[in-house]
Design a protein around this motif. Sequence first.
Motif, PDB file in Angstrom:
ATOM      1  N   UNK A   1       0.812  -1.214   0.000  1.00  0.00           N
ATOM      2  CA  UNK A   1       0.000   0.000   0.000  1.00  0.00           C
ATOM      3  C   UNK A   1       0.846   1.265   0.000  1.00  0.00           C
ATOM      4  N   UNK A   2       2.076   1.178   0.475  1.00  0.00           N
ATOM      5  CA  UNK A   2       2.928   2.361   0.593  1.00  0.00           C
ATOM      6  C   UNK A   2       3.906   2.523  -0.558  1.00  0.00           C
ATOM      7  N   UNK A   3       3.778   1.717  -1.597  1.00  0.00           N
ATOM      8  CA  UNK A   3       4.699   1.816  -2.724  1.00  0.00           C
ATOM      9  C   UNK A   3       4.199   2.826  -3.758  1.00  0.00           C
TER      10      UNK A   3
ATOM     11  N   UNK B   1      11.139  -5.126   0.465  1.00  0.00           N
ATOM     12  CA  UNK B   1      10.040  -4.240   0.101  1.00  0.00           C
ATOM     13  C   UNK B   1       9.616  -4.519  -1.334  1.00  0.00           C
ATOM     14  N   UNK B   2       8.371  -4.190  -1.650  1.00  0.00           N
ATOM     15  CA  UNK B   2       7.872  -4.293  -3.025  1.00  0.00           C
ATOM     16  C   UNK B   2       8.213  -3.055  -3.859  1.00  0.00           C
ATOM     17  N   UNK B   3       8.802  -2.038  -3.247  1.00  0.00           N
ATOM     18  CA  UNK B   3       9.145  -0.832  -3.987  1.00  0.00           C
ATOM     19  C   UNK B   3      10.143  -1.132  -5.100  1.00  0.00           C
ATOM     20  N   UNK B   4       9.893  -0.584  -6.286  1.00  0.00           N
ATOM     21  CA  UNK B   4      10.733  -0.841  -7.462  1.00  0.00           C
ATOM     22  C   UNK B   4      11.699   0.318  -7.684  1.00  0.00           C
ATOM     23  N   UNK B   5      12.944   0.019  -7.926  1.00  0.00           N
ATOM     24  CA  UNK B   5      13.934   1.053  -8.167  1.00  0.00           C
ATOM     25  C   UNK B   5      13.744   1.747  -9.503  1.00  0.00           C
ATOM     26  N   UNK B   6      14.035   3.056  -9.532  1.00  0.00           N
ATOM     27  CA  UNK B   6      14.004   3.787 -10.790  1.00  0.00           C
ATOM     28  C   UNK B   6      12.955   4.862 -10.881  1.00  0.00           C
ATOM     29  N   UNK B   7      12.232   5.147  -9.792  1.00  0.00           N
ATOM     30  CA  UNK B   7      11.260   6.244  -9.838  1.00  0.00           C
ATOM     31  C   UNK B   7      12.017   7.552 -10.042  1.00  0.00           C
ATOM     32  N   UNK B   8      11.680   8.334 -11.065  1.00  0.00           N
ATOM     33  CA  UNK B   8      12.512   9.500 -11.385  1.00  0.00           C
ATOM     34  C   UNK B   8      12.213  10.756 -10.586  1.00  0.00           C
TER      35      UNK B   8
ATOM     36  N   UNK C   1      13.815   6.619  -3.221  1.00  0.00           N
ATOM     37  CA  UNK C   1      14.548   5.705  -2.343  1.00  0.00           C
ATOM     38  C   UNK C   1      13.992   4.284  -2.389  1.00  0.00           C
ATOM     39  N   UNK C   2      12.912   4.081  -3.115  1.00  0.00           N
ATOM     40  CA  UNK C   2      12.352   2.740  -3.217  1.00  0.00           C
ATOM     41  C   UNK C   2      13.237   1.857  -4.092  1.00  0.00           C
ATOM     42  N   UNK C   3      13.329   0.600  -3.722  1.00  0.00           N
ATOM     43  CA  UNK C   3      13.997  -0.373  -4.574  1.00  0.00           C
ATOM     44  C   UNK C   3      15.482  -0.140  -4.729  1.00  0.00           C
TER      45      UNK C   3
ATOM     46  N   UNK D   1       4.483  10.147  -3.884  1.00  0.00           N
ATOM     47  CA  UNK D   1       5.416   9.922  -2.790  1.00  0.00           C
ATOM     48  C   UNK D   1       6.165  11.205  -2.514  1.00  0.00           C
ATOM     49  N   UNK D   2       7.139  11.148  -1.627  1.00  0.00           N
ATOM     50  CA  UNK D   2       7.953  12.330  -1.333  1.00  0.00           C
ATOM     51  C   UNK D   2       8.706  12.719  -2.593  1.00  0.00           C
ATOM     52  N   UNK D   3       8.481  13.957  -3.040  1.00  0.00           N
ATOM     53  CA  UNK D   3       8.968  14.396  -4.355  1.00  0.00           C
ATOM     54  C   UNK D   3      10.409  14.893  -4.274  1.00  0.00           C
ATOM     55  N   UNK D   4      11.302  14.020  -3.883  1.00  0.00           N
ATOM     56  CA  UNK D   4      12.702  14.374  -3.668  1.00  0.00           C
ATOM     57  C   UNK D   4      13.345  15.011  -4.890  1.00  0.00           C
TER      58      UNK D   4
END
Length: 549
Positions: A119-121, A288-295, A300-302, A128-131
Motif C-alpha cells: 500500500x505504501x509503494x 520491500x515491493x518498492x521498485x527502483x528507478x522512480x525518477x 529511495x524505493x527499490x 510519494x515524497x517528491x525528492x
Amino acid sequence: MTTRHGVFRHSFLLLAFAFGLGLAGCEGSDGAAGASGTNGADGADGAAGQACWDLNNNGIGDPDEDINGDGVVDVYDCNAYASGAYANDQLHKGYFLEHPYEGTKSCLNCHGKLADEVLNTAHFKWEGVATNIEGFENEIHGKNDVLNNFCIAVATNEARCTQCHAGYNYKDASYDFGDTENIDCLVCHDQTATYAKAPTTAGLPADTVNLDLVAQSVAMNGGTPTIDNCIDCHAKAGGGDNVKHGDLAMAIANTTREFDVHMGTDGGNLECVACHAVQRDADGNMLSHGIGGMPYHSVDEGDMKQCDDCHGDLNNIHAGSTVELVFSNNLHQRLACQVCHIPTFARNTSTKVEWYWETAGQDIDPIPVDPVTGRPTYDKKKGDFVWANNVRPELRFFNGKYSKMLLGANDTYTAEPVVLAEPMGDYTDPGAMIYPFKKMIGNQVADVVNDRIMVPHLFGLAGGPNPYWGKFDWDLALLDAAAVTGQPYQSGDFGFVDTEMYLSVNHEVAPKEQAWGMDADCGDCHLSGQIDWVALGWTGDPAIDGVRP
C-alpha cells in the motif's frame, strides 16, 4: 316451569352464539409492519486465527516450526508440513487447483502482512515524497497531480488512466488507498503472459482472463516479474504503443540486440527487474515491493542499477577501444553513457513527437495516416499528431532534479511555450552531467485569461456529466474538472497554448558499433549542427568557435 326453563335455555344459547359472531366481526386484517429498530452494537471481535505455520499457536515463529529448514518460519513451512504436497515453485499452482481465485483476498490469506507494505509503494499510491522535483522536495506529489502534454492529467479521468494502476477500482478521487483488497497482485506476478486489464473499468481484469490459471502461475520463474508484466503499461503510456516515452515499445519484450542490447533475446535477454530491482537483504530476502528507478518521487524505493554497476568505470571500459581518445583528453567525462550508446530512439516502433489538442472534435473521414509509420495522424478525441522513427535525443545538463508543473501548486505560466517538465542543472553545476531526452511539443487547453494550464474532464461520468470525449465541449469539460480539482475557472476563459516537456531516454541501448564517437569520429556530434550547443551553455559548437559566456 318446564316450558319457561326451556325458553331460558334456548335464549342463553342464542345469546352466546350472537356474542361469538360479534367477536368474530371485530377481528380486522393485520396492520402494516412497524419500522425496524436500530441495529444492536457490534459484537466483540473473535479471537485471532492461527497461522498455518504456528504449530503451538503461540504467535511466534519457533525454531522447530522451520519445517523446511530455510531459516525462516513462513508460509513455505505450511507447505512442507503438508507431507511435501507441493514443491515451493508449485505452491500456488496446487493451492489454486483446490481453491478458486476470489480476488486479492485469496492472496492475502497467506500473504496478508505484505499487503500493508504494498500500500505504501509508488506503484500503488501514484505519489510519494517528491525528492527530485525542484522546489517540492519535501512534499507529496506524483502521477496523481503532475501535468503533461499527452493525456494531460489523471484527475477526473481516473477510470481510464487507472487501467495501468497496480490495483482495482481506482475510478475517482474517493478511492481508498488503504484497502488491501484493492491491490492487484496478479498484474505484476502473472507468469502466463495472459493477464490483462480491461481498458475502461478502473483497473479490473479483462473478462477473457482465466484468473485461476494466472493465480496458479505466480510462483513459477521463482515468482520474479518478467518483462511481460511491466511492458504493457509502460509501453502504452500516453494512450498507445511507444506514444509517450519513445524508448519503450511493446516490441522490446521480444526484440534483438539490434534494437536493445540489454533486452534483446540474442543479447543480454534481461528482464526489467534486472535493473529496476527491489531491495533485498544480504541473504537475498526481499525487504520491500518498492521498485527502483522512480525518477521524480519515491526515489529511495527499490534498487536501481546504474551503468557502472555492471560495466565499470568509463575510462577502464573504453581502454583499448577506438573511442579511448575521446575520453583521454578529459573533455567528455561529463557525458552520461546514454548520450553515445542511445544514438537514436524509436528505432523500431514510432513515437509521438507532437500533439495538438486544439484540432480535436472534428469529424474527419477518412482519417489521415502517416505514410512512413502507418499510424493515424488525427483522432477526434485528441487532435493532430506527428510520429517519428530514429529520433535523435535532445541533450541537456541534468543534476537529477526536474522542474515539473503540478496541479494546484504551480500550474500557471508567464511565457510560451509553457515548459511542463525539464531537467535541472547546467555546466556550472558540478553534480550535473549531459543526458539525452525526448522533447515533446504540442498545444493544450488553458485558462488564457488567468494563464493557467487546465485539467479537462475527458472520460467517463465519475468526474462530471460532461466529459470531452462524450460532449466535445471544452468549456463544459473544464467546468466539470474545476469542480473536482479546485482549479479556478470562469466559463468561456479557455484557449490553447503551446507546451513542451522533456522525458528521459534510457532504453534502446544500441550495439557498441553504432555508438556515437566510434572510430574517434568527432563528426557524430561536432561540425555538423546536430547538437543544440546553446542549451548546453555554449555560444556555438566548441569544436568550431563556441565558447561559454
